[in-house]
Design an enzyme around this catalytic site. Structure first.
Site, PDB file in Angstrom:
ATOM      1  N   GLN A   1       0.825  -1.219   0.000  1.00  0.00           N
ATOM      2  CA  GLN A   1       0.000   0.000   0.000  1.00  0.00           C
ATOM      3  C   GLN A   1       0.861   1.273   0.000  1.00  0.00           C
ATOM      4  O   GLN A   1       1.813   1.385   0.773  1.00  0.00           O
ATOM      5  CB  GLN A   1      -0.859  -0.023   1.275  1.00  0.00           C
ATOM      6  CG  GLN A   1      -1.775   1.159   1.471  1.00  0.00           C
ATOM      7  CD  GLN A   1      -2.287   1.222   2.907  1.00  0.00           C
ATOM      8  OE1 GLN A   1      -1.535   1.026   3.843  1.00  0.00           O
ATOM      9  NE2 GLN A   1      -3.570   1.467   3.069  1.00  0.00           N
TER      10      GLN A   1
ATOM     11  N   THR B   1       2.152  -1.742   7.346  1.00  0.00           N
ATOM     12  CA  THR B   1       2.456  -3.179   7.308  1.00  0.00           C
ATOM     13  C   THR B   1       1.383  -3.865   6.462  1.00  0.00           C
ATOM     14  O   THR B   1       0.798  -4.863   6.853  1.00  0.00           O
ATOM     15  CB  THR B   1       2.592  -3.732   8.740  1.00  0.00           C
ATOM     16  OG1 THR B   1       3.469  -2.841   9.457  1.00  0.00           O
ATOM     17  CG2 THR B   1       3.202  -5.120   8.774  1.00  0.00           C
ATOM     18  N   HIS B   2       1.096  -3.258   5.324  1.00  0.00           N
ATOM     19  CA  HIS B   2       0.034  -3.743   4.452  1.00  0.00           C
ATOM     20  C   HIS B   2       0.673  -4.251   3.162  1.00  0.00           C
ATOM     21  O   HIS B   2       0.556  -3.640   2.103  1.00  0.00           O
ATOM     22  CB  HIS B   2      -0.998  -2.634   4.219  1.00  0.00           C
ATOM     23  CG  HIS B   2      -1.479  -2.020   5.513  1.00  0.00           C
ATOM     24  ND1 HIS B   2      -1.920  -0.738   5.637  1.00  0.00           N
ATOM     25  CD2 HIS B   2      -1.557  -2.552   6.758  1.00  0.00           C
ATOM     26  CE1 HIS B   2      -2.258  -0.492   6.892  1.00  0.00           C
ATOM     27  NE2 HIS B   2      -2.025  -1.587   7.594  1.00  0.00           N
ATOM     28  N   VAL B   3       1.389  -5.336   3.331  1.00  0.00           N
ATOM     29  CA  VAL B   3       2.087  -5.988   2.216  1.00  0.00           C
ATOM     30  C   VAL B   3       1.227  -7.168   1.792  1.00  0.00           C
ATOM     31  O   VAL B   3       0.749  -7.922   2.640  1.00  0.00           O
ATOM     32  CB  VAL B   3       3.486  -6.479   2.658  1.00  0.00           C
ATOM     33  CG1 VAL B   3       4.245  -7.044   1.471  1.00  0.00           C
ATOM     34  CG2 VAL B   3       4.271  -5.358   3.325  1.00  0.00           C
TER      35      VAL B   3
END
Ligand SMILES: Cc1cc2nc3c(=O)[nH]c(=O)nc-3n(C[C@H](O)[C@H](O)[C@H](O)COP(=O)(O)OP(=O)(O)OC[C@H]3O[C@@H](n4cnc5c(N)ncnc54)[C@H](O)[C@@H]3O)c2cc1C
Length: 585
Positions: free
Chosen positions: A344, A513-515
């Site tokens: 993101q 931490t939006h992998v």
């Protein structure tokens, strides 16, 4: 090596996905379940008095230990990847609850067209509009299929917000661009901090459509459908990167663990580092997992059903290490495991400095105002040099004294010494950020594989990320900076510091931490790793949960979708697979 007695199901990871699946299996079936979590045990009581910024936010008490296992990163397939030595652009969690303990609890849903991005973009603009080298695909699910599970997720966490589209009827004051909701949020929005109210007034003045930021932090005392009662937030401001000391922020330890721990059918083991899923290629079945237990002993846990919930990077790595499914090769486009890595776009579009205090020491990570006027396809891209977009927000995150200190406007010329100190103290509570959360489309040469050189403390190859920003993201960011400045001006900021445009992907700056991606879902094994129920195409008794399933990134933070899809997988496992084991799609 020791081999333990067989269990019916083994779950890898004790975060949102792992504990939710354990809760559902224990509540609705008699089967035995073992949860293996490599981190330490944790309980909601551990956070009482836990507003220790040095410990949690500087020394990262709740995060994965990069000294044991890190990632390597490169921009292109021609580069040599090097290990990332410090937590930076994302912060994986470890221990009971995973990253769900220290998350921010911002609770947005994806736009409906995120699930069929290839079709919807092609239909509206033609195939040529998609960025060069993209690997955008449809997910194979529809909004109507997933929406009821979003409702379950809302009720689980006690989500607060205001609907903007209730069963197709547009409701002023909510997010009018959202997909149709079948139900209103279970709770009203959190309080709006002063900075969020300035953002709201500015957005309205500019003709946009602001709405209260959806939150998985309780705006009122709440008892969820599982009978878990939690108390309302008192806006201390220590949310993101902390565990909540009153339990107002929904976390696996206060929402799921109390049930899972009471369930006689579930055994939760900590300090258990899973190295492989044991896979019998000839029968196409996972037969269990092998792990190093808390005493350092190699252990085999046989199981009839294996459920992987160890977050994006670890899910993908474990499949690659275990040799399950064909690794993706960007040169040929063949193979699937590792493809469609996305992260993101998340950054401060503009820092806004005011001539008045903002009281930003009070707040909650998601408390504030958001607008979606430039999200997804809410606006016409025909004459713009990019597709998709994102949301802007003004949040009262709770400004902590160490990490929140030191921002000064450009008019302060020095960055050290007594003049800077005086200025930093003056501006400490007079600065806020117009933040932007944007979509990252998938590209053919952005992917995960096993690093050929670097290994973890056990000697297993690290996961290698090949990722960089392309023209589409750089254009989105330029656009977002200009809008961020416009909003900050309308808020009455005295000085504005716009963000720098995007260059290369930066491992040092925290992004989110939006992998996502690596084990993506789809309608066929040629293009995806799992079917739309999370079931592995090559091993029908292996289910993979979490954002690794997502074939592209929506602008929204992923956890409402992660929980919704986990509920959907739980229904598929319990109502269909356990009754008739075999392929579900
Ligand atoms: C600082 C921060 C802020 C965030 N804010 C938001 C937000 O505001 N909104 C939002 O939607 N999302 C947010 N997120 C993302 C959110 O936390 C994740 O989407 C969510 O926690 C994912 O759940 P999961 O179960 O897939 O993975 P995790 O929560 O990461 O849990 C995975 C677990 O698996 C364990 N594990 C990993 N490998 C192994 C192994 N080999 N053996 C055994 N165990 C293993 C890990 O220790 C971990 O406990 C945030 C994340 C962070 C870090």
């Amino acid at each position: 090596m020791k081999t333990l007695p067989k269990t019916d199901a083994v779950i890898i990871g004790g975060g949102w996905t792992g504990l939710l699946m354990a809760k559902e299996l224990s509540a609705r079936t008699p089967i035995s379940v073992v949860v293996l979590e490599r981190g330490a045990p944790r309980h909601k009581e551990d956070y009482i008095g836990g507003m220790d910024e040095l410990d949690y936010n500087v020394r990262f008490r709740l995060m994965q230990d990069y000294g044991l296992q890190t990632v390597t990163l490169r921009y292109t397939t021609k580069d040599k990847a090097i290990p990332v030595r410090q937590l930076g652009s994302f912060m994986p969690g470890q221990g009971t609850g995973g990253a769900g303990e220290h998350w921010g609890a911002v609770w947005p849903r994806f736009q409906p067209d995120v699930f069929n991005l290839l079709t919807s973009t092609t239909q509206r603009y033609g195939a040529k509009k998609l960025p060069e080298g993209h690997s955008v695909v449809d997910w194979g699910v529809t909004w109507e299929e997933i929406e009821p599970y979003y409702v379950k997720a809302d009720k689980l966490v006690g989500a607060g917000g205001k609907a903007g589209n209730l069963r197709g009827k547009v409701v002023d004051g909510g997010n009018i661009f959202e997909g149709a909701r079948s139900e209103e949020y279970p709770l009203p929005p959190t309080k709006t901090p002063y900075f969020g109210s300035l953002f709201k007034d500015a957005a309205l003045k500019l003709g946009y459509h602001p709405y209260p930021n959806p939150a998985a932090i309780l705006s009122q005392n709440y008892t969820n459908p599982d009978g878990i009662s939690r108390q309302a937030c008192f806006y201390c401001g220590f949310c993101d990167r902390f565990g909540c000391m009153v339990g107002a922020k929904s976390q696996p330890t206060n929402t799921l663990l109390p049930i899972v721990e009471k369930a006689k059918s579930v055994t939760l083991r900590h300090g258990c580092w899973v190295r492989r899923i044991v896979y019998d290629k000839s029968s196409g079945r996972a037969t269990g997992v092998s792990y190093i237990d808390a005493n350092g002993e190699e252990t085999i846990q046989p199981a009839d059903l294996v459920i992987l919930g160890s977050w994006t990077l670890n899910n993908t790595r474990l499949l690659l290490l275990s040799g399950i499914g064909e690794p993706y090769d960007p040169n040929t486009g063949k193979g699937v495991v590792g493809r469609n890595l996305t992260h993101q776009i998340s950054f401060t579009a503009a820092q806004a400095f005011f001539d008045k205090p903002l009281n930003r020491f009070m707040g909650a990570a998601p408390a504030g105002t958001r607008m979606s006027d430039f999200d997804g396809d809410a606006f016409d891209h025909s004459n713009l040099p990019f597709i998709r977009g994102g949301t802007f927000a003004g949040m009262g995150t709770g400004f902590q004294p160490i990490v929140g200190f030191g921002a000064v406007p450009s008019s302060v010329k020095t960055r050290w010494g007594s003049e800077w100190k005086k200025a930093a103290v003056y501006w400490y509570d007079r600065v806020g950020t117009v933040s932007f959360a944007g979509e990252h489309v998938a590209y053919r040469d952005h992917y995960f594989d096993l690093d050929p050189t670097y290994k973890d403390h056990l000697g297993d190859p690290l996961i290698r990320m090949t990722i960089d920003w392309n023209e589409n993201e750089r254009e989105v960011v330029k656009f977002a900076i200009a809008k961020g400045v416009e909003i900050a001006k309308a808020m009455g900021a005295k000085e504005i510091v716009p963000s720098a445009p995007y260059g290369h992907y930066d491992t040092r700056r925290y992004q989110s931490t939006h992998v996502q991606g690596g084990t993506i879902m789809g309608k066929s094994p040629e293009h995806s790793v799992v079917n739309t129920f999370g079931q592995h195409w090559q091993a029908s008794n292996l289910f993979v949960m979490g954002a690794s399933q997502f074939a592209n990134n929506g602008s929204a933070n992923p956890t409402p979708s992660v929980i919704a899809f986990t509920y959907r997988t739980a229904d598929a496992v319990i109502d269909r697979y356990l009754k008739h084991p075999g392929k579900l799609a």
